[in-house]
Design a protein around this motif. Structure first.
Motif, PDB file in Angstrom:
ATOM      1  N   ILE A   1       4.214   1.033   2.081  1.00  0.00           N
ATOM      2  CA  ILE A   1       4.099  -0.021   3.106  1.00  0.00           C
ATOM      3  C   ILE A   1       3.950  -1.374   2.436  1.00  0.00           C
ATOM      4  O   ILE A   1       3.078  -1.576   1.600  1.00  0.00           O
TER       5      ILE A   1
ATOM      6  N   GLU B   1     -11.807 -13.934   9.621  1.00  0.00           N
ATOM      7  CA  GLU B   1     -12.084 -13.781  11.058  1.00  0.00           C
ATOM      8  C   GLU B   1     -13.550 -13.970  11.409  1.00  0.00           C
ATOM      9  O   GLU B   1     -14.176 -13.065  11.973  1.00  0.00           O
TER      10      GLU B   1
ATOM     11  N   ALA C   1      -1.135 -12.340  14.221  1.00  0.00           N
ATOM     12  CA  ALA C   1      -1.629 -11.234  15.034  1.00  0.00           C
ATOM     13  C   ALA C   1      -2.200 -10.129  14.148  1.00  0.00           C
ATOM     14  O   ALA C   1      -2.088 -10.186  12.922  1.00  0.00           O
ATOM     15  N   ASN C   2      -2.761  -9.095  14.777  1.00  0.00           N
ATOM     16  CA  ASN C   2      -3.227  -7.906  14.058  1.00  0.00           C
ATOM     17  C   ASN C   2      -2.130  -7.374  13.166  1.00  0.00           C
ATOM     18  O   ASN C   2      -0.994  -7.239  13.606  1.00  0.00           O
ATOM     19  N   GLY C   3      -2.480  -7.070  11.933  1.00  0.00           N
ATOM     20  CA  GLY C   3      -1.516  -6.425  11.046  1.00  0.00           C
ATOM     21  C   GLY C   3      -0.534  -7.374  10.394  1.00  0.00           C
ATOM     22  O   GLY C   3       0.387  -6.943   9.700  1.00  0.00           O
ATOM     23  N   ALA C   4      -0.711  -8.688  10.582  1.00  0.00           N
ATOM     24  CA  ALA C   4       0.235  -9.660  10.004  1.00  0.00           C
ATOM     25  C   ALA C   4       0.091  -9.764   8.483  1.00  0.00           C
ATOM     26  O   ALA C   4       0.970 -10.315   7.814  1.00  0.00           O
ATOM     27  N   GLY C   5      -1.027  -9.268   7.955  1.00  0.00           N
ATOM     28  CA  GLY C   5      -1.209  -9.296   6.502  1.00  0.00           C
ATOM     29  C   GLY C   5      -2.283 -10.270   6.032  1.00  0.00           C
ATOM     30  O   GLY C   5      -2.466 -10.484   4.828  1.00  0.00           O
ATOM     31  N   LYS C   6      -3.034 -10.845   6.969  1.00  0.00           N
ATOM     32  CA  LYS C   6      -4.015 -11.877   6.623  1.00  0.00           C
ATOM     33  C   LYS C   6      -5.109 -11.352   5.692  1.00  0.00           C
ATOM     34  O   LYS C   6      -5.404 -11.951   4.650  1.00  0.00           O
ATOM     35  N   THR C   7      -5.705 -10.229   6.095  1.00  0.00           N
ATOM     36  CA  THR C   7      -6.800  -9.680   5.283  1.00  0.00           C
ATOM     37  C   THR C   7      -6.288  -9.259   3.907  1.00  0.00           C
ATOM     38  O   THR C   7      -6.967  -9.453   2.893  1.00  0.00           O
ATOM     39  N   SER C   8      -5.087  -8.702   3.870  1.00  0.00           N
ATOM     40  CA  SER C   8      -4.528  -8.282   2.576  1.00  0.00           C
ATOM     41  C   SER C   8      -4.390  -9.477   1.639  1.00  0.00           C
ATOM     42  O   SER C   8      -4.655  -9.372   0.438  1.00  0.00           O
TER      43      SER C   8
ATOM     44  N   TYR D   1       0.900  -1.162   0.000  1.00  0.00           N
ATOM     45  CA  TYR D   1       0.000   0.000   0.000  1.00  0.00           C
ATOM     46  C   TYR D   1       0.933   1.205   0.000  1.00  0.00           C
ATOM     47  O   TYR D   1       1.507   1.521   1.050  1.00  0.00           O
TER      48      TYR D   1
ATOM     49  N   ALA E   1       2.695  -4.886   2.985  1.00  0.00           N
ATOM     50  CA  ALA E   1       1.843  -5.624   3.923  1.00  0.00           C
ATOM     51  C   ALA E   1       2.045  -7.130   3.802  1.00  0.00           C
ATOM     52  O   ALA E   1       1.861  -7.865   4.774  1.00  0.00           O
TER      53      ALA E   1
ATOM     54  N   GLU F   1     -14.232  -9.618   6.658  1.00  0.00           N
ATOM     55  CA  GLU F   1     -14.106  -9.319   8.082  1.00  0.00           C
ATOM     56  C   GLU F   1     -15.207  -8.326   8.459  1.00  0.00           C
ATOM     57  O   GLU F   1     -15.499  -7.400   7.702  1.00  0.00           O
TER      58      GLU F   1
ATOM     59  N   GLN G   1      -7.641 -14.958  14.157  1.00  0.00           N
ATOM     60  CA  GLN G   1      -6.746 -14.648  15.278  1.00  0.00           C
ATOM     61  C   GLN G   1      -6.920 -15.685  16.373  1.00  0.00           C
ATOM     62  O   GLN G   1      -6.041 -15.865  17.201  1.00  0.00           O
TER      63      GLN G   1
HETATM   64  P1  ATP Z   1      -6.154  -7.647  11.286  1.00  0.00           P
HETATM   65  O1  ATP Z   1      -6.295  -8.928  11.987  1.00  0.00           O
HETATM   66  O2  ATP Z   1      -5.924  -6.485  12.232  1.00  0.00           O
HETATM   67  O3  ATP Z   1      -7.197  -7.363  10.261  1.00  0.00           O
HETATM   68  P2  ATP Z   1      -4.352  -8.537   9.236  1.00  0.00           P
HETATM   69  O4  ATP Z   1      -3.400  -9.626   9.581  1.00  0.00           O
HETATM   70  O5  ATP Z   1      -5.561  -8.920   8.489  1.00  0.00           O
HETATM   71  O6  ATP Z   1      -4.738  -7.732  10.517  1.00  0.00           O
HETATM   72  P3  ATP Z   1      -3.923  -6.543   7.209  1.00  0.00           P
HETATM   73  O7  ATP Z   1      -5.251  -5.911   7.476  1.00  0.00           O
HETATM   74  O8  ATP Z   1      -3.734  -7.296   5.962  1.00  0.00           O
HETATM   75  O9  ATP Z   1      -3.518  -7.480   8.434  1.00  0.00           O
HETATM   76  O10 ATP Z   1      -2.816  -5.411   7.314  1.00  0.00           O
HETATM   77  C1  ATP Z   1      -1.423  -5.641   7.063  1.00  0.00           C
HETATM   78  C2  ATP Z   1      -0.678  -4.307   7.079  1.00  0.00           C
HETATM   79  O11 ATP Z   1      -1.092  -3.514   5.968  1.00  0.00           O
HETATM   80  C3  ATP Z   1      -0.937  -3.464   8.310  1.00  0.00           C
HETATM   81  O12 ATP Z   1       0.275  -2.838   8.674  1.00  0.00           O
HETATM   82  C4  ATP Z   1      -1.949  -2.428   7.847  1.00  0.00           C
HETATM   83  O13 ATP Z   1      -1.834  -1.225   8.561  1.00  0.00           O
HETATM   84  C5  ATP Z   1      -1.583  -2.252   6.385  1.00  0.00           C
HETATM   85  N1  ATP Z   1      -2.756  -1.924   5.552  1.00  0.00           N
HETATM   86  C6  ATP Z   1      -3.853  -2.678   5.377  1.00  0.00           C
HETATM   87  N2  ATP Z   1      -4.717  -2.087   4.527  1.00  0.00           N
HETATM   88  C7  ATP Z   1      -4.168  -0.918   4.172  1.00  0.00           C
HETATM   89  C8  ATP Z   1      -4.554   0.170   3.318  1.00  0.00           C
HETATM   90  N3  ATP Z   1      -5.699   0.137   2.646  1.00  0.00           N
HETATM   91  N4  ATP Z   1      -3.699   1.220   3.208  1.00  0.00           N
HETATM   92  C9  ATP Z   1      -2.531   1.251   3.882  1.00  0.00           C
HETATM   93  N5  ATP Z   1      -2.088   0.251   4.667  1.00  0.00           N
HETATM   94  C10 ATP Z   1      -2.887  -0.797   4.844  1.00  0.00           C
END
Ligand code: ATP
Length: 236
Positions: A16, A162, A37-44, A13, A18, A85, A194
């Protein structure tokens, strides 16, 4: 047979990163879990598989075809469906109307009717509440509705982001039971969670993500027993 094959996937992004060079596969009939954990990149990762986010590099193969440049609706039409999610049910629409939205790509009325019947059989509570505004459902019921909506397109692969988030323990157990049931009925599942304990206890295989990278993989049982997972995710 490999149904989904993710190879060296990276997602950015802006500046960044991800997702960092992630590879994994999901075989037909499996439940595979990505935990982290939160922010690990799963949703991406899930959003990239669904075509909602474009990767900066890497390859995603679904049923033998590359999909990383394909439009999201075509990916859904080819047999892949995502439950996002936070569920995102459509408020102002009834339960029934929400389910009908899940079938928007299919003009075959008989098939849609049969799919609706199957969804109501699996989620009797949705049938009882079919004329109720979706926004008035409890969190667990909204999760069932989001899953039912995704199943209306008869996916071969269901992506769940999730599903247990924010739910009371009794609903969490029910949702995981339903996921196992969906697998038994022949749908392959990629599950992001999670709640590592629950996810790995029903997963055939799993991958552990940390800051965008796969750091560990194995069967659900192996990961549940591993020291790294126990320390980082299971409080032991
Ligand atoms: P969660 O459980 O909190 O949803 P996650 O493992 O699914 O976390 P992601 O949501 O994929 O993680 O986020 C991975 C990284 O990418 C994080 O650092 C987040 O801040 C960043 N990120 C996610 N979406 C965007 C976006 N649209 N723009 C900028 N950064 C983003």
């Amino acid at each position: 047979m490999s149904m989904l094959n993710v190879e060296n996937l990276s997602v950015h992004y802006g500046i960044i990163q991800a997702v960092k060079d992630v590879s994994f596969e999901v075989n037909e009939g499996e439940v595979v879990s990505l935990i982290g954990a939160n922010g690990a990149g799963k949703t991406s990762i899930l959003r990239t598989i669904s075509g909602l986010v474009r990767p900066s590099s890497g390859k995603i193969e679904f049923l033998g075809s590359e999909i990383q440049k394909i439009a999201s609706r075509k990916i859904v039409a080819s047999g892949l469906s995502q439950v996002p999610e936070g569920r995102h049910v459509f408020s102002g629409l009834t339960v029934l109307e929400n389910l009908e939205m899940g079938a928007f790509l299919n003009n075959n009325r008989d098939e849609n009717k049969a799919n609706l019947k199957r969804v109501f059989e699996r989620f009797p509570r949705l049938e009882e509440r079919k004329n109720q505004d979706a926004a008035t459902l409890s969190g667990g019921e909204q999760q069932m509705l989001a899953m039912g909506r995704a199943l209306m397109s008869q996916p071969k692969l269901l992506l769940l982001d999730e599903p247990s988030m924010g739910l009371a323990p009794i609903f969490i157990q029910e949702i995981f039971d339903i996921i196992q049931d969906i697998q038994k009925q022949g749908t392959t599942v990629l599950l992001i969670e999670q709640n590592a304990q629950k996810a790995l206890s029903i997963a055939n295989r799993g991958y552990v993500l940390e800051t965008g990278k796969v750091v560990l993989s194995g069967t659900g049982e192996e990961l549940l027993a591993s020291d790294e997972v126990r320390k980082a995710y299971l409080g032991g």
